[in-house]
Scaffold this motif. Structure first.
Motif, PDB file in Angstrom:
ATOM      1  N   LEU A  52       0.826  -1.197   0.000  1.00 27.94           N
ATOM      2  CA  LEU A  52       0.000   0.000   0.000  1.00 27.94           C
ATOM      3  C   LEU A  52       0.864   1.252   0.000  1.00 27.94           C
ATOM      4  CD1 LEU A  52      -2.715  -1.004   2.651  1.00 27.94           C
ATOM      5  CD2 LEU A  52      -2.846  -1.189   0.153  1.00 27.94           C
ATOM      6  N   ASP A  53       0.301   2.360  -0.431  1.00 26.19           N
ATOM      7  CA  ASP A  53       1.014   3.637  -0.406  1.00 26.19           C
ATOM      8  C   ASP A  53       1.228   4.068   1.042  1.00 26.19           C
ATOM      9  OD1 ASP A  53       1.834   6.289  -1.813  1.00 26.19           O
ATOM     10  OD2 ASP A  53       0.432   6.873  -0.230  1.00 26.19           O
ATOM     11  N   SER A  54       2.428   4.464   1.357  1.00 29.26           N
ATOM     12  CA  SER A  54       2.784   4.744   2.749  1.00 29.26           C
ATOM     13  C   SER A  54       2.107   5.998   3.292  1.00 29.26           C
ATOM     14  CB  SER A  54       4.300   4.869   2.900  1.00 29.26           C
ATOM     15  OG  SER A  54       4.815   5.891   2.057  1.00 29.26           O
ATOM     16  N   SER A  55       2.031   7.061   2.512  1.00 30.80           N
ATOM     17  CA  SER A  55       1.458   8.304   3.021  1.00 30.80           C
ATOM     18  C   SER A  55      -0.041   8.165   3.270  1.00 30.80           C
ATOM     19  CB  SER A  55       1.724   9.460   2.047  1.00 30.80           C
ATOM     20  OG  SER A  55       3.115   9.717   1.941  1.00 30.80           O
ATOM     21  N   VAL A  56      -0.741   7.485   2.360  1.00 31.52           N
ATOM     22  CA  VAL A  56      -2.171   7.259   2.568  1.00 31.52           C
ATOM     23  C   VAL A  56      -2.385   6.361   3.785  1.00 31.52           C
ATOM     24  CG1 VAL A  56      -4.253   6.249   1.567  1.00 31.52           C
ATOM     25  CG2 VAL A  56      -2.720   7.611   0.141  1.00 31.52           C
ATOM     26  N   THR A  57      -1.548   5.347   3.923  1.00 35.50           N
ATOM     27  CA  THR A  57      -1.641   4.447   5.078  1.00 35.50           C
ATOM     28  C   THR A  57      -1.476   5.207   6.386  1.00 35.50           C
ATOM     29  OG1 THR A  57      -0.840   2.525   3.838  1.00 35.50           O
ATOM     30  CG2 THR A  57      -0.546   2.480   6.221  1.00 35.50           C
ATOM     31  N   LEU A  58      -0.458   6.059   6.465  1.00 32.15           N
ATOM     32  CA  LEU A  58      -0.212   6.787   7.708  1.00 32.15           C
ATOM     33  C   LEU A  58      -1.290   7.822   7.976  1.00 32.15           C
ATOM     34  CD1 LEU A  58       3.668   7.256   7.615  1.00 32.15           C
ATOM     35  CD2 LEU A  58       2.325   5.541   8.851  1.00 32.15           C
ATOM     36  N   ALA A  59      -1.824   8.438   6.932  1.00 31.21           N
ATOM     37  CA  ALA A  59      -2.930   9.375   7.120  1.00 31.21           C
ATOM     38  C   ALA A  59      -4.147   8.651   7.688  1.00 31.21           C
ATOM     39  CB  ALA A  59      -3.284  10.051   5.804  1.00 31.21           C
ATOM     40  N   THR A  60      -4.390   7.438   7.214  1.00 26.86           N
ATOM     41  CA  THR A  60      -5.501   6.638   7.725  1.00 26.86           C
ATOM     42  C   THR A  60      -5.287   6.296   9.193  1.00 26.86           C
ATOM     43  OG1 THR A  60      -5.887   5.695   5.530  1.00 26.86           O
ATOM     44  CG2 THR A  60      -6.769   4.478   7.415  1.00 26.86           C
ATOM     45  N   ALA A  61      -4.064   5.874   9.525  1.00 22.23           N
ATOM     46  CA  ALA A  61      -3.751   5.539  10.920  1.00 22.23           C
ATOM     47  C   ALA A  61      -3.893   6.757  11.826  1.00 22.23           C
ATOM     48  CB  ALA A  61      -2.342   4.968  11.016  1.00 22.23           C
ATOM     49  N   ALA A  62      -3.454   7.903  11.344  1.00 22.64           N
ATOM     50  CA  ALA A  62      -3.544   9.127  12.149  1.00 22.64           C
ATOM     51  C   ALA A  62      -4.984   9.520  12.401  1.00 22.64           C
ATOM     52  CB  ALA A  62      -2.798  10.263  11.455  1.00 22.64           C
ATOM     53  N   ALA A  63      -5.847   9.282  11.412  1.00 25.30           N
ATOM     54  CA  ALA A  63      -7.235   9.726  11.507  1.00 25.30           C
ATOM     55  C   ALA A  63      -8.032   8.959  12.551  1.00 25.30           C
ATOM     56  CB  ALA A  63      -7.914   9.597  10.147  1.00 25.30           C
ATOM     57  N   VAL A  64      -7.602   7.746  12.876  1.00 28.86           N
ATOM     58  CA  VAL A  64      -8.387   6.916  13.805  1.00 28.86           C
ATOM     59  C   VAL A  64      -7.719   6.760  15.165  1.00 28.86           C
ATOM     60  CG1 VAL A  64      -9.501   5.668  11.925  1.00 28.86           C
ATOM     61  CG2 VAL A  64      -7.383   4.770  12.917  1.00 28.86           C
ATOM     62  N   THR A  65      -6.647   7.525  15.415  1.00 27.89           N
ATOM     63  CA  THR A  65      -5.938   7.442  16.694  1.00 27.89           C
ATOM     64  C   THR A  65      -5.697   8.842  17.242  1.00 27.89           C
ATOM     65  OG1 THR A  65      -3.805   7.419  15.524  1.00 27.89           O
ATOM     66  CG2 THR A  65      -4.758   5.274  16.116  1.00 27.89           C
ATOM     67  N   ASP A  66      -5.292   8.887  18.505  1.00 28.58           N
ATOM     68  CA  ASP A  66      -5.021  10.173  19.153  1.00 28.58           C
ATOM     69  C   ASP A  66      -3.625  10.262  19.752  1.00 28.58           C
ATOM     70  OD1 ASP A  66      -7.696  11.373  18.879  1.00 28.58           O
ATOM     71  OD2 ASP A  66      -8.315   9.758  20.226  1.00 28.58           O
ATOM     72  N   ARG A  67      -3.067   9.132  20.157  1.00 28.40           N
ATOM     73  CA  ARG A  67      -1.809   9.153  20.907  1.00 28.40           C
ATOM     74  C   ARG A  67      -0.636   8.519  20.172  1.00 28.40           C
ATOM     75  NH1 ARG A  67       0.841   5.285  23.005  1.00 28.40           N
ATOM     76  NH2 ARG A  67      -0.905   3.827  22.694  1.00 28.40           N
ATOM     77  N   VAL A  68      -0.858   7.358  19.576  1.00 28.67           N
ATOM     78  CA  VAL A  68       0.234   6.573  19.024  1.00 28.67           C
ATOM     79  C   VAL A  68       0.968   7.363  17.934  1.00 28.67           C
ATOM     80  CG1 VAL A  68      -1.120   5.432  17.203  1.00 28.67           C
ATOM     81  CG2 VAL A  68       0.792   4.220  18.279  1.00 28.67           C
ATOM     82  N   ARG A  69       2.316   7.236  17.912  1.00 29.32           N
ATOM     83  CA  ARG A  69       3.100   7.894  16.860  1.00 29.32           C
ATOM     84  C   ARG A  69       2.935   7.142  15.556  1.00 29.32           C
ATOM     85  NH1 ARG A  69       7.336  10.975  19.053  1.00 29.32           N
ATOM     86  NH2 ARG A  69       7.441  11.903  16.969  1.00 29.32           N
TER      87      ARG A  69
END
Length: 268
Positions: A52-69
Motif C-alpha cells: 500500500l502507499d505509505s502516506s495514505v496508510t499513515l494518514a488513515t492511521a492518524a485519523a483513527v488514533t489520538d496518541r500513538v506515533r
C-alpha cells in the motif's frame, strides 16, 4: 528502563507468497488501545509483494488514533520530487498533531529498479538524491523559502513542525548519512552486541558534524516466542543503546503479533 515498542501496519511483507494486507484502521486502533508506542508503514512503488502507499496508510492511521506515533518505515525520498515529498510530510505532521516520525531510506536493491524506472527516477543516483533531499527538507517542511536543485525558489504553505528524521541502513554510507542529517538511525535485525558497536561509531560520526548522539531504532529483532524471554532480550537491546524496537507481524494474523508486542511491553 525505557524502550519504545512499535509495530508495522499490515501493508505488505517481504514474502510475496504471503502478503499481509489487513485493515489499517483496525490495526492502528488496536496498537493504540493495547499501549504500543508507534505504528509504521513500509514504502515502495513496486516491491516484491503487494504494498500500500505509505502516506495514505499513515494518514488513515492518524485519523483513527489520538496518541500513538505514526512512522515511515522507511520513506524512499529519492523516489519522489523533494517538494512533493515535503508537502506530504508537512501535511501528515499537521493532520496527526505532530505525531509523525520520518524514517528515510534509499531502497533495498532486492526489489530491483522497476519502481524507480516507473517513477522516472534514476536508481543509480538514489544515494546522492537522498542526501540532497535531506538537506532541503527542513526548510521545505517548515514553510521557509527554499531553492531547489534546478534553481526554482519555492515556499510551501502551510508549514509544519519538522518531524524527527531517522536514516535507515546497516552500511557505512547510511550511518554517515544519519550522522550528518538525522536525529536517529534505523537498522533491521541486529543483535545487541552489534547495536552497541554501532552506537559508539554513530556517536563519533555525529561529533564530526558537531551533532549529539543519535537515537537508535531496531526493526524486527530476533526474539523468542515466549513473552518473558523476549522481554529479557529487549532489555539487552536497551542496555546496548537502542531507544526503540519495531516488531513486524509474521503472518496474516497480525493481531496476534500486536498482542505479543503488548505482552512484552508490559514485562519491560
Amino acid at each position: 528502563m525505557t524502550l519504545e515498542i512499535g509495530t508495522i501496519l499490515p501493508t505488505s511483507t517481504p514474502d510475496p507468497a504471503h502478503p499481509i494486507l489487513g485493515d489499517v484502521r483496525a490495526a492502528a486502533r488496536l496498537a493504540e488501545q493495547i499501549g504500543l508506542d508507534s505504528v509504521w508503514s513500509t514504502d515502495h512503488l513496486v516491491a516484491g509483494a503487494p504494498i500500500l502507499d505509505s502516506s495514505v496508510t499513515l494518514a488513515t492511521a492518524a485519523a483513527v488514533t489520538d496518541r500513538v506515533r505514526i512512522g515511515y518505515g522507511v520513506l524512499l525520498l529519492a523516489l519522489r520530487p523533494v517538494a512533493w515529498a515535503a508537502k506530504q510530510i508537512a501535511t501528515l505532521q499537521y493532520v496527526s498533531g505532530d505525531r509523525l516520525i520520518l524514517g528515510v531510506g534509499t531502497g533495498n536493491p532486492a526489489h530491483g529498479d522497476v519502481g524507480w524506472r516507473a517513477a522516472g527516477m534514476p536508481f543509480a543516483e538514489r544515494g546522492r538524491r537522498t542526501d540532497e533531499a535531506l538537506r532541503l527538507l527542513p526548510d521545505l517542511v517548515t514553510g521557509r523559502s527554499t531553492v531547489l536543485p534546478d534553481g526554482t525558489e519555492v515556499t510551501l504553505a502551510p508549514g509544519a513542525t519538522m518531524p524527527p528524521v531517522l536514516v535507515a541502513g546497516d552500511g557505512a554510507r547510511a550511518r554517515r548519512r544519519a550522522a550528518a542529517y538525522a536525529d536517529g538511525w534505523v537498522a533491521i535485525g541486529l543483535e545487541p552486541r552489534q547495536v552497541r558497536a554501532h552506537v559508539d561509531e554513530l556517536t563519533a560520526l555525529a561529533a564530526e558534524y558537531d551533532r549529539g548522539p543519535l537515537a537508535v531504532t531496531i526493526v524486527a529483532p530476533p526474539l523468542a516466542a515466549d513473552p518473558g524471554q523476549a522481554a529479557e532480550q529487549l532489555a539487552a537491546y536497551a542496555e546496548a543503546g537502542a531507544d526503540r524496537v519495531v516488531l513486524a507481524p509474521s503472518g496474516a494474523e497480525w493481531q496476534a503479533g500486536y498482542e505479543f508486542a503488548a505482552k512484552i511491553k508490559e514485562q519491560l
